[in-house]
Design a protein around this motif. Structure first.
Motif, PDB file in Angstrom:
ATOM      1  N   PRO A 172       3.160  13.232  26.451  1.00  0.00           N
ATOM      2  CA  PRO A 172       4.274  12.509  25.829  1.00  0.00           C
ATOM      3  C   PRO A 172       4.592  11.231  26.622  1.00  0.00           C
ATOM      4  CG  PRO A 172       4.839  14.804  26.187  1.00  0.00           C
ATOM      5  CD  PRO A 172       3.555  14.585  26.894  1.00  0.00           C
ATOM      6  N   PHE A 173       4.831  10.128  25.910  1.00  0.00           N
ATOM      7  CA  PHE A 173       5.066   8.846  26.570  1.00  0.00           C
ATOM      8  C   PHE A 173       6.290   8.918  27.482  1.00  0.00           C
ATOM      9  CE2 PHE A 173       6.008   4.343  27.059  1.00  0.00           C
ATOM     10  CZ  PHE A 173       4.732   3.800  27.196  1.00  0.00           C
ATOM     11  N   SER A 174       7.304   9.735  27.040  1.00  0.00           N
ATOM     12  CA  SER A 174       8.545   9.835  27.829  1.00  0.00           C
ATOM     13  C   SER A 174       8.274  10.488  29.187  1.00  0.00           C
ATOM     14  CB  SER A 174       9.598  10.624  27.059  1.00  0.00           C
ATOM     15  OG  SER A 174       9.063  11.873  26.699  1.00  0.00           O
ATOM     16  N   THR A 175       7.384  11.479  29.223  1.00  0.00           N
ATOM     17  CA  THR A 175       7.029  12.126  30.493  1.00  0.00           C
ATOM     18  C   THR A 175       6.361  11.119  31.416  1.00  0.00           C
ATOM     19  OG1 THR A 175       6.455  14.004  29.109  1.00  0.00           O
ATOM     20  CG2 THR A 175       5.882  14.175  31.454  1.00  0.00           C
ATOM     21  N   TYR A 176       5.403  10.383  30.797  1.00  0.00           N
ATOM     22  CA  TYR A 176       4.689   9.349  31.558  1.00  0.00           C
ATOM     23  C   TYR A 176       5.682   8.354  32.138  1.00  0.00           C
ATOM     24  CZ  TYR A 176       1.865   5.146  32.356  1.00  0.00           C
ATOM     25  OH  TYR A 176       1.287   4.025  32.900  1.00  0.00           O
ATOM     26  N   TRP A 177       6.585   7.882  31.283  1.00  0.00           N
ATOM     27  CA  TRP A 177       7.503   6.816  31.689  1.00  0.00           C
ATOM     28  C   TRP A 177       8.485   7.285  32.763  1.00  0.00           C
ATOM     29  CZ3 TRP A 177       6.131   2.175  31.225  1.00  0.00           C
ATOM     30  CH2 TRP A 177       7.034   1.127  31.442  1.00  0.00           C
ATOM     31  N   SER A 178       8.922   8.546  32.664  1.00  0.00           N
ATOM     32  CA  SER A 178       9.865   9.014  33.687  1.00  0.00           C
ATOM     33  C   SER A 178       9.175   9.140  35.035  1.00  0.00           C
ATOM     34  CB  SER A 178      10.513  10.335  33.266  1.00  0.00           C
ATOM     35  OG  SER A 178       9.527  11.327  33.192  1.00  0.00           O
ATOM     36  N   SER A 179       7.871   9.485  35.036  1.00  0.00           N
ATOM     37  CA  SER A 179       7.173   9.548  36.325  1.00  0.00           C
ATOM     38  C   SER A 179       6.975   8.140  36.893  1.00  0.00           C
ATOM     39  CB  SER A 179       5.836  10.286  36.223  1.00  0.00           C
ATOM     40  OG  SER A 179       4.867   9.487  35.615  1.00  0.00           O
ATOM     41  N   VAL A 180       6.834   7.140  35.995  1.00  0.00           N
ATOM     42  CA  VAL A 180       6.766   5.738  36.440  1.00  0.00           C
ATOM     43  C   VAL A 180       8.078   5.381  37.139  1.00  0.00           C
ATOM     44  CG1 VAL A 180       6.804   3.329  35.623  1.00  0.00           C
ATOM     45  CG2 VAL A 180       5.112   4.923  34.707  1.00  0.00           C
ATOM     46  N   ARG A 181       9.208   5.724  36.494  1.00  0.00           N
ATOM     47  CA  ARG A 181      10.523   5.331  37.026  1.00  0.00           C
ATOM     48  C   ARG A 181      10.851   6.071  38.320  1.00  0.00           C
ATOM     49  NH1 ARG A 181      14.876   4.644  32.330  1.00  0.00           N
ATOM     50  NH2 ARG A 181      16.064   4.118  34.191  1.00  0.00           N
ATOM     51  N   ASP A 182      10.378   7.310  38.407  1.00  0.00           N
ATOM     52  CA  ASP A 182      10.632   8.064  39.641  1.00  0.00           C
ATOM     53  C   ASP A 182       9.804   7.518  40.804  1.00  0.00           C
ATOM     54  OD1 ASP A 182      12.318   9.620  38.254  1.00  0.00           O
ATOM     55  OD2 ASP A 182      10.914  11.303  37.970  1.00  0.00           O
ATOM     56  N   GLY A 183       8.603   7.041  40.447  1.00  0.00           N
ATOM     57  CA  GLY A 183       7.631   6.681  41.489  1.00  0.00           C
ATOM     58  C   GLY A 183       7.930   5.396  42.216  1.00  0.00           C
ATOM     59  N   ILE A 184       8.393   4.389  41.488  1.00  0.00           N
ATOM     60  CA  ILE A 184       8.480   3.074  42.149  1.00  0.00           C
ATOM     61  C   ILE A 184       9.854   2.814  42.751  1.00  0.00           C
ATOM     62  CG2 ILE A 184       6.600   1.889  40.972  1.00  0.00           C
ATOM     63  CD1 ILE A 184       8.537   0.974  38.867  1.00  0.00           C
ATOM     64  N   SER A 185       9.819   2.165  43.906  1.00  0.00           N
ATOM     65  CA  SER A 185      11.087   1.828  44.569  1.00  0.00           C
ATOM     66  C   SER A 185      11.271   0.308  44.534  1.00  0.00           C
ATOM     67  CB  SER A 185      11.038   2.295  46.013  1.00  0.00           C
ATOM     68  OG  SER A 185      10.065   1.546  46.695  1.00  0.00           O
ATOM     69  N   SER A 186      12.478  -0.141  44.894  1.00  0.00           N
ATOM     70  CA  SER A 186      12.725  -1.594  44.882  1.00  0.00           C
ATOM     71  C   SER A 186      11.851  -2.294  45.922  1.00  0.00           C
ATOM     72  CB  SER A 186      14.200  -1.884  45.139  1.00  0.00           C
ATOM     73  OG  SER A 186      14.596  -1.239  46.328  1.00  0.00           O
ATOM     74  N   ASP A 187      11.529  -1.601  47.030  1.00  0.00           N
ATOM     75  CA  ASP A 187      10.656  -2.203  48.043  1.00  0.00           C
ATOM     76  C   ASP A 187       9.284  -2.533  47.480  1.00  0.00           C
ATOM     77  OD1 ASP A 187      12.613  -2.116  49.872  1.00  0.00           O
ATOM     78  OD2 ASP A 187      11.818  -0.410  51.031  1.00  0.00           O
ATOM     79  N   ASP A 188       8.770  -1.604  46.618  1.00  0.00           N
ATOM     80  CA  ASP A 188       7.460  -1.869  46.009  1.00  0.00           C
ATOM     81  C   ASP A 188       7.525  -3.142  45.183  1.00  0.00           C
ATOM     82  OD1 ASP A 188       6.234   0.435  46.983  1.00  0.00           O
ATOM     83  OD2 ASP A 188       7.165   1.656  45.395  1.00  0.00           O
ATOM     84  N   ILE A 189       8.625  -3.255  44.421  1.00  0.00           N
ATOM     85  CA  ILE A 189       8.752  -4.421  43.541  1.00  0.00           C
ATOM     86  C   ILE A 189       8.892  -5.706  44.360  1.00  0.00           C
ATOM     87  CG2 ILE A 189      10.170  -5.502  41.741  1.00  0.00           C
ATOM     88  CD1 ILE A 189      10.784  -2.617  40.788  1.00  0.00           C
ATOM     89  N   ILE A 190       9.709  -5.648  45.431  1.00  0.00           N
ATOM     90  CA  ILE A 190       9.861  -6.849  46.282  1.00  0.00           C
ATOM     91  C   ILE A 190       8.505  -7.252  46.867  1.00  0.00           C
ATOM     92  CG2 ILE A 190      10.874  -7.737  48.439  1.00  0.00           C
ATOM     93  CD1 ILE A 190      13.328  -5.919  47.782  1.00  0.00           C
TER      94      ILE A 190
END
Lengths: 255, 304
Positions: A172-190
């Protein structure tokens, strides 16, 4: 002149060029319309290839890692793995490589042709500094657009990964997407946004330096263009390693 | 008073033939008295330059006075174009000094040179027009860069294009122009702002004789009517003949006509400098050049 001396000389000249371009940004006349035109041609012009690159990179990451993760019963973590790989490494590096190929070559060829047809000399003779008029807007445009293109590549990659996970593996796309949101931190994005800024300076100054130092007619233009793409790409990858290490220390990431 | 005025006063004074009119004689003395005119427009003092250990210019010293045209002759690779680039500061000499309007520009930075370059117009070998800009934008480049308002830019661009007789081509792109037209647009672009020093780098190379003649006429108009000092680099002998034996005057109808030396009294303000292997082998008038005994000069003049 041996190889090491030549390499050092090139490094010195490229750094000086970038420094003069940077100084030029703060002095009048400012070439804002030129910079905006370059942002359009570099940024908007590269959108298609960046969207395709990002999407299919994310897709193939899921395609290759899902079966392995499933073997260990960790298929829920697919989104996490795809997002982290993309944001930390693949997004910035692949975008830089694509832009080095598309934009680095174009800048070098354009400035190279202008050099061999004496247009650069003509510009100087007319009292205009080509570094401020031509080099500074291009490097600035790269600095602004490369991080934006990277963010777009990252987003498309995550969507691509999710598309493969849901369509091919029935996740399910929602499962995939929630693992994306759990995985990344603001440090990764910076970290993922700082890298492309450095790559932009590397690619831009190398392409401009190679273009402006073109010698030997149209053959020379070809040679400069090749060198701009090859050197820009290699140095972006080399810089990526050192940046990754530096960011681990600065942002206090797990080492 | 300038040499231009000298010619014109001679022409207007129709009854004077073969003698010096009072006005002309006075203006000659006025010229000598004018201290500013005694400062050379361009001066080289013992200038040397080498590329990768290969000497291009070797102890070059010469002067171009105000209102004078200096023709630099020489075969390919003798340092003619390099000399011009030194005046503009596009290259720096290894030793020696370069003066423009009495100002030592040898050690000027790129920023300082920008101010000096505004006084100088340069015409490049192939025109060196900006491909991506139209003829209008090419000619207007300097004015646009200086932030001149558009309503003042257009009349100036049209005036310059009229001077080179190319007003019809104003909206064309450089790629649509012939070689001669490109050169003329290059001249129009260089003359914006009425520079008092103009440098021609082989402006007639590869052009058909009538077009080459047109370009020489433009150079003569600048010399005789605008009091411009110039360096005219060439290796074509007919350019030398035009520039050394003819002069531009304005006739009674207000048209520019070209007269041959000797028709009236005339001091064509053109000198010749000949280079060989980066050294001056001749500096003087065309008459002395043609009488020279030097084997190389004689071969150069005859072409065999």
């Amino acid at each position: 002149m041996n190889f090491a001396t030549r390499a050092l000389l090139e490094l010195q000249e490229t750094t000086l060029l970038a420094a003069r371009a940077a100084r030029g940004l703060f002095k009048r006349p400012r070439y804002i319309p030129e910079a905006i035109a370059q942002m359009d041609s570099i940024g908007v012009g590269s959108l298609t290839i960046i969207i395709l690159t990002g999407f299919f990179t994310g897709a193939v990451l899921t395609l290759q890692t899902f079966p392995t993760l499933k073997y260990y019963g960790a298929q829920d973590q697919t989104g996490y793995l795809v997002a982290l790989s993309l944001i930390r490494e693949l997004g910035p590096v692949l975008t830089a490589l694509m832009v080095a190929g598309r934009v680095g070559s174009a800048i070098s060829a354009e400035l190279g042709s202008m050099t061999v047809s004496q247009q650069i000399d003509a510009m100087r003779a007319l009292g205009t500094d080509p570094i401020r008029k031509l080099v500074a807007p291009r490097i600035l445009a790269l600095i602004v657009t490369l991080p934006l293109l990277t963010v777009i590549a990252d987003t498309c990659g995550m969507i691509g990964g999710g598309t493969v996970a849901s369509l091919l593996y029935g996740m399910p796309f929602s499962t995939y997407w929630s693992s994306v949101r759990d995985g990344i931190s603001s440090d990764d994005i910076i970290g993922g946004v700082i890298k492309p800024i450095v790559f932009a300076v590397i690619i831009g100054s190398i392409a401009c330096r190679k273009g402006l130092s073109t010698e030997g007619g149209t053959v020379g233009v070809g040679r400069s263009t090749t060198q701009a793409v090859v050197l820009g790409s290699i140095l972006a990858i080399v810089a990526d390693f050192f940046l990754a290490k530096a960011l681990q220390i600065i942002l206090d990431m797990p080492q | 008073m300038s040499t231009t005025d000298l010619h014109i006063s001679g022409t207007q004074d129709q009854h004077v033939t073969g003698g010096v009119s009072d006005d002309a004689a006075e203006s000659t003395f006025a010229e000598v008295d004018d201290r500013d005119r005694a400062i050379p427009a361009i001066e080289f003092r013992d200038v040397s330059l080498a590329f990768d250990g290969h000497s291009v210019l070797d102890g070059l010293s010469f002067r171009v006075m105000k209102g004078e045209t200096k023709i630099i002759l020489g075969g390919s690779g003798t340092g003619k174009s390099t000399t011009i680039k030194l005046v503009l500061g596009l290259l720096k000499p290894d030793s020696g000094q370069v003066f423009v309007d009495g100002e030592d520009i040898t050690n000027y930075s790129e920023i300082q040179m920008m101010r000096v370059r505004r006084k100088i117009g340069m015409i490049f070998q192939e025109g060196a027009l900006f491909d991506s800009l139209s003829v209008y934008d090419n000619v207007a480049f300097k004015l646009h860069e200086q932030g001149v308002p558009e309503d003042q830019v257009e009349p100036e661009v049209r005036r310059m294009l009229r001077f080179v007789n190319l007003e019809d081509a104003i909206d064309k792109m450089p790629i649509e122009l012939s070689g001669g037209m490109r050169r003329r647009v290059g001249i129009a672009r260089a003359l914006v702002g009425d520079p008092k020093i103009v440098l021609f780098d082989e402006p007639t190379a590869g052009l058909d004789p009538p077009t080459a003649r047109t370009i020489c006429e433009l150079a003569m108009k600048l010399r005789d009517l605008e009091d411009v000092s110039s360096i005219f680099v060439t290796h074509e002998m007919n350019n030398l003949d035009y520039l050394c034996t003819e002069y531009a005057v304005v006739n009674d109808a207000g048209e520019v006509v070209f007269e041959t030396e000797g028709e009236r009294l005339c001091l064509v303000n053109t000198k010749v400098l000949m280079l060989r292997d980066g050294q001056i082998i001749f500096n003087g008038t065309d008459e002395t050049l043609k009488k020279s005994d030097d084997a190389y000069i004689r071969r150069f003049l005859r072409g065999h």
